[in-house]
Design an enzyme around this catalytic site. Structure first.
Site, mmCIF file in Angstrom:
data_model
loop_
_atom_site.group_PDB
_atom_site.id
_atom_site.type_symbol
_atom_site.label_atom_id
_atom_site.label_comp_id
_atom_site.label_asym_id
_atom_site.label_seq_id
_atom_site.Cartn_x
_atom_site.Cartn_y
_atom_site.Cartn_z
ATOM 1 N N ARG A 171 5.436 11.007 7.187
ATOM 2 C CA ARG A 171 6.326 9.825 7.095
ATOM 3 C C ARG A 171 6.192 8.884 8.303
ATOM 4 O O ARG A 171 7.171 8.286 8.764
ATOM 5 C CB ARG A 171 7.802 10.247 6.978
ATOM 6 N N SER A 223 16.286 10.205 1.189
ATOM 7 C CA SER A 223 16.608 11.248 2.182
ATOM 8 C C SER A 223 16.915 10.602 3.523
ATOM 9 O O SER A 223 16.155 9.755 3.993
ATOM 10 C CB SER A 223 15.420 12.199 2.352
ATOM 11 N N GLU A 300 15.189 9.429 9.085
ATOM 12 C CA GLU A 300 14.080 8.788 8.369
ATOM 13 C C GLU A 300 14.472 7.347 8.004
ATOM 14 O O GLU A 300 13.686 6.420 8.129
ATOM 15 C CB GLU A 300 13.769 9.582 7.101
HETATM 16 C C1 LIG Z 1 16.293 7.015 -4.572
HETATM 17 C C2 LIG Z 1 15.247 7.008 -3.490
HETATM 18 C C3 LIG Z 1 14.232 7.956 -3.519
HETATM 19 C C4 LIG Z 1 13.247 7.961 -2.505
HETATM 20 N N1 LIG Z 1 12.249 8.887 -2.578
HETATM 21 C C5 LIG Z 1 11.273 8.882 -1.643
HETATM 22 C C6 LIG Z 1 10.204 9.820 -1.710
HETATM 23 O O1 LIG Z 1 10.111 10.641 -2.613
HETATM 24 N N2 LIG Z 1 9.256 9.788 -0.727
HETATM 25 C C7 LIG Z 1 9.312 8.864 0.298
HETATM 26 O O2 LIG Z 1 8.419 8.873 1.162
HETATM 27 N N3 LIG Z 1 10.315 7.967 0.385
HETATM 28 C C8 LIG Z 1 11.289 7.945 -0.558
HETATM 29 N N4 LIG Z 1 12.309 7.035 -0.478
HETATM 30 C C9 LIG Z 1 12.382 6.103 0.654
HETATM 31 C C10 LIG Z 1 11.701 4.729 0.396
HETATM 32 O O3 LIG Z 1 11.548 4.510 -0.965
HETATM 33 C C11 LIG Z 1 10.332 4.644 1.068
HETATM 34 O O4 LIG Z 1 10.486 4.807 2.455
HETATM 35 C C12 LIG Z 1 9.623 3.308 0.776
HETATM 36 O O5 LIG Z 1 8.253 3.462 1.047
HETATM 37 C C13 LIG Z 1 10.170 2.131 1.565
HETATM 38 O O6 LIG Z 1 9.529 0.933 1.075
HETATM 39 P P1 LIG Z 1 10.301 -0.463 1.053
HETATM 40 O O7 LIG Z 1 9.362 -1.499 0.577
HETATM 41 O O8 LIG Z 1 11.574 -0.341 0.326
HETATM 42 O O9 LIG Z 1 10.570 -0.668 2.617
HETATM 43 P P2 LIG Z 1 11.892 -1.288 3.297
HETATM 44 O O10 LIG Z 1 13.025 -0.337 3.134
HETATM 45 O O11 LIG Z 1 12.078 -2.689 2.856
HETATM 46 O O12 LIG Z 1 11.426 -1.286 4.836
HETATM 47 C C14 LIG Z 1 11.213 -0.048 5.510
HETATM 48 C C15 LIG Z 1 10.408 -0.335 6.791
HETATM 49 O O13 LIG Z 1 9.101 -0.774 6.410
HETATM 50 C C16 LIG Z 1 8.818 -2.054 6.976
HETATM 51 N N5 LIG Z 1 8.005 -2.807 6.000
HETATM 52 C C17 LIG Z 1 8.249 -3.026 4.686
HETATM 53 N N6 LIG Z 1 7.227 -3.722 4.118
HETATM 54 C C18 LIG Z 1 6.323 -3.926 5.122
HETATM 55 C C19 LIG Z 1 5.040 -4.585 5.197
HETATM 56 N N7 LIG Z 1 4.462 -5.197 4.155
HETATM 57 N N8 LIG Z 1 4.398 -4.608 6.403
HETATM 58 C C20 LIG Z 1 4.964 -4.030 7.506
HETATM 59 N N9 LIG Z 1 6.164 -3.409 7.492
HETATM 60 C C21 LIG Z 1 6.836 -3.357 6.319
HETATM 61 C C22 LIG Z 1 10.178 -2.700 7.233
HETATM 62 O O14 LIG Z 1 10.098 -3.653 8.290
HETATM 63 C C23 LIG Z 1 11.008 -1.469 7.622
HETATM 64 O O15 LIG Z 1 10.810 -1.156 8.983
HETATM 65 C C24 LIG Z 1 13.293 6.994 -1.475
HETATM 66 C C25 LIG Z 1 14.318 6.030 -1.452
HETATM 67 C C26 LIG Z 1 15.277 6.034 -2.459
HETATM 68 C C27 LIG Z 1 16.342 4.978 -2.440
#
Ligand SMILES: Cc1cc2nc3c(=O)[nH]c(=O)nc-3n(C[C@H](O)[C@H](O)[C@H](O)COP(=O)(O)OP(=O)(O)OC[C@H]3O[C@@H](n4cnc5c(N)ncnc54)[C@H](O)[C@@H]3O)c2cc1C
Length: 319
Positions: A171, A223, A300
């Site tokens: 992660r 999580s 996380e």
């Molecule tokens: C119901 C649920 C289930 C989940 N299950 C999992 C799972 O099974 N496995 C897992 O790993 N995670 C899981 N997650 C967590 C989440 O989905 C991941 O961490 C996901 O990859 C975050 O992506 P996002 O685009 O929503 O990022 P955001 O939440 O919008 O941002 C997270 C971070 O990434 C940065 N960021 C976003 N896009 C970019 C970009 N293009 N360039 C640089 N930085 C960027 C942001 O600045 C921030 O620091 C889950 C979340 C939920 C709500």
């Protein structure tokens, strides 16, 4: 399909946008301005323009790993997300914009009989967010199949770098420290029969729906803490949910922030919940595990903005 922005720009902006509308936790106050864009070129010119004007900004994707402060943040927020997949296929490689939803990328790969992303079925958020956090499930993670990534530094320098330079681990990627922005990533996949891929996807989605909250009824950010580091190389990571459960975590709550009844490592929003409630509950959860097991949990989910009780040394908008 290509990564080139269409003549009609997808960029639009909204002053004082409420960040609760752009995060899966459905929490958080307003930002100075929200600028939404879908294409790499549009993101690049938006960032260059903000730099020229010396304006602070943060970038979000799907907002699925964030808790935004109740009072919001005094900065511009760029939302890099596309409702349609933006992908180029070159033989077995997929070049995918950071704005594409990870699950849309999984479906595109599946439709093209390409294997390597299926494990990510149902993970919310964008490909950019997944690369930064090395999102994963079932023992696989995004970094395993990424060949290279095109980044834009916060100062506006664009370069393509090999995935091996990103320091992927559980992660985590170096991008969390550098703050560089993912414009697109090149994934190296392999051919596989479509039907077994489809069956596997359906099994994964079913499993996830049994284990994870439904975001419509239980807003959350997944999580809250990382799984526990193994004490020897032979061991696997241990589920933090188990430690939380043993430490009585499931009975904890603060205001409207509760623990999901099927998973002790997930905080869900109920009526009247504030971001500060979530912040305070995560401290109680960590304290319970520390007292019972002498273990320090690592967060996380990322906080955005200011919270009462946040560490004094915390700087910047995302911590
Ligand atoms: C119901 C649920 C289930 C989940 N299950 C999992 C799972 O099974 N496995 C897992 O790993 N995670 C899981 N997650 C967590 C989440 O989905 C991941 O961490 C996901 O990859 C975050 O992506 P996002 O685009 O929503 O990022 P955001 O939440 O919008 O941002 C997270 C971070 O990434 C940065 N960021 C976003 N896009 C970019 C970009 N293009 N360039 C640089 N930085 C960027 C942001 O600045 C921030 O620091 C889950 C979340 C939920 C709500």
């Amino acid at each position: 399909m290509n990564l080139t922005a269409p003549a009609k720009s997808t960029v639009h902006s909204k002053p004082n946008a409420l960040l609760s509308e752009y995060t899966t936790f459905r929490l958080g106050g307003a930002c100075r301005e929200l600028i939404a864009c879908a294409y790499p070129q549009e993101l690049e010119s938006t960032i260059l323009d903000l730099n020229k004007r010396n304006e602070n900004f943060i970038l979000i994707g799907g907002g699925s790993n964030l808790v935004v402060a109740d009072q919001g943040i005094k900065a511009t927020v760029i939302r890099y997300l596309s409702c349609q997949p933006i992908i180029i296929k070159e033989e077995n490689d997929l070049i995918i914009s950071g704005s594409t939803l990870l699950d849309h990328a999984v479906l595109f790969a599946l439709e093209n009989s390409l294997e390597g992303l299926n494990y990510a079925s149902g993970i919310p958020g964008t490909v950019g967010g997944a690369i930064v956090g090395n999102a994963g499930a079932f023992g696989k993670q995004v970094g395993d199949y990424l060949k290279s990534v095109c980044i834009l530094t916060k100062q506006g320098v664009k370069k393509e770098i090999p995935a091996s330079d990103l320091g992927f681990r559980y992660r985590h990627s170096n991008l969390k420290e550098t703050g560089d922005i993912v414009l697109w990533g090149r994934f190296g996949l392999s051919w596989a029969a479509r039907d077994p891929l489809l069956t596997e996807r359906q099994d994964i989605l079913k499993l996830r729906s049994e284990k994870h909250p439904n975001l419509q009824t239980h807003p959350c950010a997944g999580s809250f803490f990382r799984n526990i580091e193994p004490t020897s190389r032979a061991e696997r990571r241990q589920a933090t949910g188990w430690f939380l459960e043993q430490a009585g975590g499931k009975s904890l709550s603060v205001g409207g922030a509760k623990i999901f009844d099927r998973h002790a490592n997930i905080i869900v929003k109920s009526n009247g919940c504030t971001s500060q409630d979530v912040h305070d509950l995560h401290l109680l959860m960590a304290k319970a595990v520390k007292e019972k097991f002498s273990l320090d949990l690592e967060r996380e989910v990322r906080f955005v903005g200011n919270f009462r009780g946040m560490p004094a040394e915390t700087q910047g908008f995302i911590w």
